[in-house]
Each structure stands twice: as C-alpha cells, then as structure tokens.
Design a protein around this motif. Structure first.
Motif, PDB file in Angstrom:
ATOM      1  N   LEU A 197       0.851  -1.191   0.000  1.00  0.00           N
ATOM      2  CA  LEU A 197       0.000   0.000   0.000  1.00  0.00           C
ATOM      3  C   LEU A 197       0.889   1.243   0.000  1.00  0.00           C
ATOM      4  CD1 LEU A 197      -2.491  -1.326   2.641  1.00  0.00           C
ATOM      5  CD2 LEU A 197      -3.256  -0.395   0.458  1.00  0.00           C
ATOM      6  N   PRO A 198       0.444   2.327  -0.626  1.00  0.00           N
ATOM      7  CA  PRO A 198       1.294   3.522  -0.680  1.00  0.00           C
ATOM      8  C   PRO A 198       1.373   4.279   0.637  1.00  0.00           C
ATOM      9  CG  PRO A 198      -0.786   3.916  -1.816  1.00  0.00           C
ATOM     10  CD  PRO A 198      -0.747   2.454  -1.484  1.00  0.00           C
ATOM     11  N   MET A 199       0.435   4.042   1.570  1.00  0.00           N
ATOM     12  CA  MET A 199       0.506   4.721   2.862  1.00  0.00           C
ATOM     13  C   MET A 199       1.307   3.875   3.841  1.00  0.00           C
ATOM     14  SD  MET A 199      -2.335   2.716   2.847  1.00  0.00           S
ATOM     15  CE  MET A 199      -3.831   3.614   2.497  1.00  0.00           C
ATOM     16  N   ALA A 200       1.881   4.558   4.855  1.00  0.00           N
ATOM     17  CA  ALA A 200       2.703   3.852   5.831  1.00  0.00           C
ATOM     18  C   ALA A 200       2.099   3.977   7.215  1.00  0.00           C
ATOM     19  CB  ALA A 200       4.121   4.418   5.835  1.00  0.00           C
ATOM     20  N   PHE A 201       2.264   2.922   8.021  1.00  0.00           N
ATOM     21  CA  PHE A 201       1.900   2.951   9.431  1.00  0.00           C
ATOM     22  C   PHE A 201       3.178   3.155  10.255  1.00  0.00           C
ATOM     23  CE2 PHE A 201      -1.924  -0.141   8.797  1.00  0.00           C
ATOM     24  CZ  PHE A 201      -2.697   0.921   8.327  1.00  0.00           C
ATOM     25  N   LYS A 202       2.987   3.539  11.499  1.00  0.00           N
ATOM     26  CA  LYS A 202       4.109   3.710  12.415  1.00  0.00           C
ATOM     27  C   LYS A 202       4.872   2.387  12.560  1.00  0.00           C
ATOM     28  CE  LYS A 202       5.090   4.602  17.303  1.00  0.00           C
ATOM     29  NZ  LYS A 202       4.485   4.868  18.628  1.00  0.00           N
TER      30      LYS A 202
END
Length: 337
Positions: free
Chosen positions: A145-150
């Motif tokens: 996915l292009p978004m990142a989590f901590k």
C-alpha cells in the motif's frame, strides 16, 4: 494472445515473465500463528479491513497451494501479513521434492507491509519473508500500500481512540531499497500495489531511477474494470495484477455491499451458459484476455480447479465489450484506512 493451461505467461518490463492466472492466499489475520510457525509477533492487532468473520484452519493454505500446483497453477500470491507464508513455502518445497515442479517454474509474489516502509527496514523484512518461506528469493516483491503505518511491533498500530497511527513515508526512498533487494538477488522483479497514477509517476520520475515498477496490483473485475489506470499502465509497460477478480465476500465490516454480487450478474451467467462455464470462469477469462493478471483466492479444492479451467475457450470481441460495459466504477474493497 494464444493462451494455454501450460503457457500463459506474459512478459514483464525487466525481462522476466508472470503467469496470467495465480492463486491468492489471503487469509484471516485475526489469529496470528505462533512464533515457531511464522516468526510473527503474538502482539499483532487485527485491522477491520483485513478481517473475516471466520478463522482459517491451520493447514488449509498448505493443502490449497498443493492442490493448485497439481492443477497447473504456477503463480502464487501471498504476503507476510496473511500469516501463512510458512504453509505456502512448505507446499512449494514439497512439490519440488516430489519432482512435480522446479523452483524456477513457480512465480511467488510477496509484499512489503505498511509498517516497513523506512528504507532500512525493507531488506530485513524481505529476508524475514524468505526465512519464513524457506526460499532463496521471491519472483516479485511489491509495496502493498502507498501509505505507511508507524513502524514497530504492531502491524496495525492504533491510538487510544482506535485510529490508525500513520507514518510519514518517502515512497521514492522505499523504492530505492526495493531496487537494492533486486540487485542482491532477493527479488527477481519489483512492483507496487494499490498505487494510483500520481504515485506511479512519482516513482517513475524519481531522479536516478534504476528499475521501474513491473506491476501494479489493484482491485479489478467486470464491475471495476480500471480503464484509465489500465491504459496508463499499458503505456508504461506496467502489468496490472487484479485482486478480488471475482468480487469479494459480503462482510459489511470491510466490503462495500452496495454493489450487487458480481457472480450473480445475468450477463456473466448467460455467457457462461453458452460456453458451459461458470460466471466466475467468465469473469476470469475476461481479465486475462485483456492482459490483466488475476489471482482469485480460494482454499476450496473444487473452486481452485474450476478457476484454472479458463484456457479452453475464448470470449468474442462482442462479449468482451458487453462485459466491459458492466463497469460500475465501484470498489468492493474500499481500503478505508
């Protein structure tokens, strides 16, 4: 395009190739395996997007992959966060030991999860996947996915209000780390998933780009045909890999149920009746016939075999256009993160 059960690979821009039909191995992550089974932290928390109402029995993925290989599948799509890569790897190794296949016959796709975008985490994450699989390389490694989590122990980090904790990400830096994995021989090809045109252009216009994405894995089926993204990717030699090619479950917790069930569509069933095929087989044939790779997920032996039986007929140009006209431009998987 002359497609057969034995030969349905299409070229990738880096000189490798990918089978048009693969087996999806998505499984319920609500119950992570023990550290001995998958070396995954027992402290992982579930995400509403990645949740089914039932548990996937231990060993079901192992048997599904073995059945698929026996049926003729040579493309397996998996991910670290499915918590079953140890079973996928075991199935592949057992079939190699039986003499049914060689390692180079199998195309395995793995995925980089949201918490692992920082460049220094990319190679260790892929190496962990390879250790779980007990394989020397993956054929394709993609940014899931292009978004990142901590980054941290929890794969789905949330704050006290239950909101996801995001992390500022530099997709170009993450991509450079994937390029290094390809150079190291840990991944034969590298690509992305759930990227839109702008995000793809960000990678392709990156100064010093060494390898462009060979593929973009996105939701794609007759109700969501992705015409604009498909045309853009064709222009740039990026193969579209379609997940949920048969629609999805009707679980309201993560699926948009406002769109009707794909496999009950009258047109797909009418065309299926003409060819003595199921609506699912028509939906799969539609995509592969236009060069879209499909990875239907199933752990059901009968459906696994049925999904592979799409190379003994072809749709007419008229039928292809009729199916294209079914497009509702509505996602089943809304990625509400």
């Amino acid at each position: 395009m002359n497609l057969t059960a034995e030969s349905h690979r299409i070229p990738l821009s880096d000189g490798n190739s990918i089978p048009l039909l693969g087996l999806g191995t998505y499984a319920d992550p609500q119950k992570a395996p023990s550290s001995t089974e998958g070396e995954v932290s027992s402290r992982l928390t579930p995400c509403s997007f990645f949740s089914f109402s039932h548990q996937t029995p231990k060993g079901s993925c192992l048997e599904a992959v073995k059945i698929a290989i026996d049926a003729g599948y040579r493309h397996i799509d998996g991910a670290f966060v499915y918590f079953n890569e140890h079973e996928v790897g075991q199935a592949i190794r057992e079939k190699i030991a039986e003499g049914k296949i060689k390692r180079e016959d199998i195309f395995y796709c793995g995925k980089l999860w949201n918490t692992c975008h920082p460049p220094e985490l990319v190679r260790p994450t892929l190496e962990k996947t390879l250790k779980i699989l007990q394989l020397d390389y993956v054929d394709l490694y993609i940014i899931e996915l292009p978004m990142a989590f901590k980054p941290g122990e929890a794969l789905y980090p949330k704050d006290e209000n239950g909101k996801f904790i995001y992390h500022e990400t530099d997709l170009c830096a993450t991509w450079e780390a994937l390029e290094a994995c390809k150079d190291a021989g840990l991944a034969k090809s590298i690509g992305v998933s759930n990227f839109n045109r702008r995000q793809l252009e960000m990678i392709m216009n990156k100064p010093g780009l060494k390898y462009k994405p060979v593929s973009n894995q996105v939701e794609c089926h007759p109700y969501f045909t992705q015409p604009k993204l498909l045309e853009f990717c064709r222009q740039h030699d990026i193969v579209i890999v379609g997940y949920s090619p048969l629609g999805t479950s009707r679980d309201e917790s993560w699926v948009n149920v406002s769109s009707p069930p794909l496999l009950k569509d009258p047109l797909l069933n009418a065309i299926g009746k003409k060819y003595n095929k199921t609506a699912a087989q028509i939906a799969l044939r539609f995509n592969v016939q236009r060069g879209v790779v499909v990875i239907p997920k199933s752990f059901n032996p009968q459906r696994i075999r049925e999904n592979f039986q799409i190379f003994d007929f072809s749709l007419t140009e008229k039928e292809m256009k009729e199916i294209e006209a079914l497009n509702k431009n509505v996602r089943y998987v809304e990625l509400l993160m």
